[in-house]
Scaffold this motif. Sequence first.
Motif, PDB file in Angstrom:
ATOM      1  N   GLU A   1       0.918  -1.108   0.325  1.00 35.46           N
ATOM      2  CA  GLU A   1      -0.036   0.105   0.146  1.00 35.46           C
ATOM      3  C   GLU A   1       1.233   1.390  -0.117  1.00 35.46           C
ATOM      4  O   GLU A   1       0.715   2.120  -0.686  1.00 35.46           O
ATOM      5  CB  GLU A   1      -0.862   0.069   1.497  1.00 35.46           C
ATOM      6  N   GLU A   2       2.210   1.107   0.732  1.00 36.33           N
ATOM      7  CA  GLU A   2       2.746   2.249   0.341  1.00 36.33           C
ATOM      8  C   GLU A   2       3.490   2.332  -0.791  1.00 36.33           C
ATOM      9  O   GLU A   2       3.511   3.867  -1.542  1.00 36.33           O
ATOM     10  CB  GLU A   2       4.159   2.060   0.937  1.00 36.33           C
ATOM     11  N   LEU A   3       3.202   1.646  -2.181  1.00 39.46           N
ATOM     12  CA  LEU A   3       3.694   2.240  -3.198  1.00 39.46           C
ATOM     13  C   LEU A   3       2.429   3.404  -3.683  1.00 39.46           C
ATOM     14  O   LEU A   3       3.407   3.986  -4.457  1.00 39.46           O
ATOM     15  CB  LEU A   3       3.562   0.546  -3.958  1.00 39.46           C
ATOM     16  N   GLN A   4       1.907   3.110  -3.246  1.00 36.88           N
ATOM     17  CA  GLN A   4       0.804   4.144  -4.220  1.00 36.88           C
ATOM     18  C   GLN A   4       1.102   5.843  -3.985  1.00 36.88           C
ATOM     19  O   GLN A   4       0.216   5.757  -4.991  1.00 36.88           O
ATOM     20  CB  GLN A   4      -0.643   3.519  -3.718  1.00 36.88           C
ATOM     21  N   ASN A   5       1.849   5.931  -2.795  1.00 35.46           N
ATOM     22  CA  ASN A   5       1.952   7.075  -2.752  1.00 35.46           C
ATOM     23  C   ASN A   5       3.408   7.282  -3.070  1.00 35.46           C
ATOM     24  O   ASN A   5       3.880   8.993  -2.814  1.00 35.46           O
ATOM     25  CB  ASN A   5       1.627   7.727  -1.285  1.00 35.46           C
ATOM     26  N   GLY A   6       4.432   6.889  -4.363  1.00 40.77           N
ATOM     27  CA  GLY A   6       5.621   7.568  -4.277  1.00 40.77           C
ATOM     28  C   GLY A   6       6.246   6.905  -5.304  1.00 40.77           C
ATOM     29  O   GLY A   6       4.759   6.494  -5.884  1.00 40.77           O
ATOM     30  N   PRO A   7       7.454   6.965  -5.492  1.00 36.44           N
ATOM     31  CA  PRO A   7       8.328   6.660  -6.969  1.00 36.44           C
ATOM     32  C   PRO A   7       7.558   5.638  -7.497  1.00 36.44           C
ATOM     33  O   PRO A   7       7.722   5.417  -8.915  1.00 36.44           O
ATOM     34  CB  PRO A   7       8.810   7.113  -6.892  1.00 36.44           C
ATOM     35  N   HIS A   8       7.068   4.402  -6.905  1.00 39.20           N
ATOM     36  CA  HIS A   8       6.720   3.214  -7.471  1.00 39.20           C
ATOM     37  C   HIS A   8       4.841   3.178  -7.920  1.00 39.20           C
ATOM     38  O   HIS A   8       4.826   1.590  -7.349  1.00 39.20           O
ATOM     39  CB  HIS A   8       7.646   2.454  -6.451  1.00 39.20           C
ATOM     40  N   ALA A   9       4.267   4.154  -7.399  1.00 38.95           N
ATOM     41  CA  ALA A   9       2.910   4.048  -7.814  1.00 38.95           C
ATOM     42  C   ALA A   9       2.215   3.390  -9.284  1.00 38.95           C
ATOM     43  O   ALA A   9       1.013   2.725  -8.712  1.00 38.95           O
ATOM     44  CB  ALA A   9       2.085   5.545  -8.121  1.00 38.95           C
ATOM     45  N   ASN A  10       2.975   2.948  -9.991  1.00 36.32           N
ATOM     46  CA  ASN A  10       2.566   3.323 -11.639  1.00 36.32           C
ATOM     47  C   ASN A  10       2.914   1.103 -10.886  1.00 36.32           C
ATOM     48  O   ASN A  10       1.572   0.850 -11.883  1.00 36.32           O
ATOM     49  CB  ASN A  10       2.693   3.363 -12.667  1.00 36.32           C
ATOM     50  N   TYR A  11       3.141   0.185 -10.430  1.00 30.49           N
ATOM     51  CA  TYR A  11       3.136  -0.844  -9.954  1.00 30.49           C
ATOM     52  C   TYR A  11       2.141  -1.147  -8.847  1.00 30.49           C
ATOM     53  O   TYR A  11       1.103  -2.067  -9.080  1.00 30.49           O
ATOM     54  CB  TYR A  11       4.608  -1.307  -9.281  1.00 30.49           C
ATOM     55  N   TYR A  12       1.921  -0.393  -7.841  1.00 31.39           N
ATOM     56  CA  TYR A  12       0.262  -0.517  -6.921  1.00 31.39           C
ATOM     57  C   TYR A  12      -1.014  -0.380  -7.999  1.00 31.39           C
ATOM     58  O   TYR A  12      -1.147  -1.272  -7.864  1.00 31.39           O
ATOM     59  CB  TYR A  12       0.329   0.038  -6.183  1.00 31.39           C
ATOM     60  N   ASN A  13      -0.802   0.186  -9.095  1.00 33.31           N
ATOM     61  CA  ASN A  13      -2.427   0.855  -9.626  1.00 33.31           C
ATOM     62  C   ASN A  13      -1.822  -0.656 -11.098  1.00 33.31           C
ATOM     63  O   ASN A  13      -3.333  -0.970 -11.061  1.00 33.31           O
ATOM     64  CB  ASN A  13      -1.836   1.933 -10.820  1.00 33.31           C
ATOM     65  N   THR A  14      -0.902  -1.001 -11.326  1.00 28.78           N
ATOM     66  CA  THR A  14      -0.848  -2.260 -11.915  1.00 28.78           C
ATOM     67  C   THR A  14      -1.036  -2.868 -11.390  1.00 28.78           C
ATOM     68  O   THR A  14      -2.120  -4.547 -11.847  1.00 28.78           O
ATOM     69  CB  THR A  14       0.749  -3.168 -12.800  1.00 28.78           C
ATOM     70  N   LEU A  15      -1.298  -3.981 -10.603  1.00 25.99           N
ATOM     71  CA  LEU A  15      -1.558  -4.474  -9.005  1.00 25.99           C
ATOM     72  C   LEU A  15      -2.915  -4.301  -9.544  1.00 25.99           C
ATOM     73  O   LEU A  15      -3.321  -5.739  -8.975  1.00 25.99           O
ATOM     74  CB  LEU A  15      -0.681  -4.616  -7.784  1.00 25.99           C
ATOM     75  N   ASN A  16      -3.457  -3.277  -8.641  1.00 27.14           N
ATOM     76  CA  ASN A  16      -5.166  -2.738  -8.666  1.00 27.14           C
ATOM     77  C   ASN A  16      -5.677  -3.481  -9.647  1.00 27.14           C
ATOM     78  O   ASN A  16      -6.725  -3.544  -9.930  1.00 27.14           O
ATOM     79  CB  ASN A  16      -5.411  -1.722  -7.888  1.00 27.14           C
ATOM     80  N   LEU A  17      -5.113  -2.775 -11.112  1.00 22.73           N
ATOM     81  CA  LEU A  17      -5.070  -2.990 -11.920  1.00 22.73           C
ATOM     82  C   LEU A  17      -6.017  -4.719 -12.006  1.00 22.73           C
ATOM     83  O   LEU A  17      -7.100  -5.152 -13.047  1.00 22.73           O
ATOM     84  CB  LEU A  17      -4.925  -2.529 -13.861  1.00 22.73           C
ATOM     85  N   PHE A  18      -4.878  -5.293 -12.097  1.00 21.07           N
ATOM     86  CA  PHE A  18      -4.906  -7.557 -12.691  1.00 21.07           C
ATOM     87  C   PHE A  18      -6.426  -7.599 -11.476  1.00 21.07           C
ATOM     88  O   PHE A  18      -6.936  -8.960 -11.451  1.00 21.07           O
ATOM     89  CB  PHE A  18      -4.080  -7.424 -11.958  1.00 21.07           C
TER      90      PHE A  18
END
Length: 278
Positions: free
Chosen positions: A65-82
């Motif tokens: 969850e910490e990724l969504q507000n940092g430089p790796h938000a695109n990874y979190y968004n992709t996981l959320n999309l899947f």
Amino acid sequence: MTPELSNFETDSPARQQYSAHNPIEQYVLLAKGAKGAACTELIKQVLEAPGVHVFGELLAMPNIEELQNGPHANYYNTLNLFAYGTYRQYLENQTKLIQLSPAMQKKLQHLTVVSLAIKSKCIPYNELLDELDIKNVRVLEDLIIEAIYADVIHGKLDQKNKQLEVDYAIGRDIRKGDVKEIASTLQEWSDSCETILLCLETQINRANTEKQKRIKHKESIDQEIANLKKAIKTQAVESDEAMATDTCRDIVGGLDLRKKPAKSKSLKGSGPGKSVSK
């Protein structure tokens, strides 16, 4: 440091069995010790891993969850999309997502088919081609066949009507906001089942009542038939006895008739004799 699945040690045979039925658990355990870039590598692994089609547990991990507000938000968004999205949504939001590998792309397309199957059990080829961004029907059918072999869906291709007929599809992750709607739907289904059960019970009771009536009616008819048979038998016996009595009377009467002529003959014979003696 990138977490490797080879370093994961199971605690017990029960844990091994659970992991076999819930493959995301391995990645959830790895996520507990992953931070920053290690989490991104873990996300890439889980998105490519065969057999992993639900991601809600991993999304709920604090490290992820910490990724969504940092430089790796695109990874979190992709996981959320899947977890919740479709391939069409990926195409519309590529700037906020990571570049998909061929394995990731195919998995997301399979999940998209699952989402479509939840809405309708007969999916037209045209809708599939549009949602999956595929231009060729042969490529589409190959993708569907792969999804069937991967046990993601069960169904058959209706090439004549150009549609996919789905008999079964795996479940996808559920958003927290959808829980109330699902609970409401399940409650309606439960209420419908109760109504049907009550209706069935009423029909069963009615059928049992009619059955008892017919049994009693049949018993009554059988008793009447038995009484009639008994009466007929009694009448037959009485008739036979009457006929036997009449026959005996006729025989006796015949004997009497035979005796009387013999007596009169003897009287006639004695008449001349007496007259001669005189």
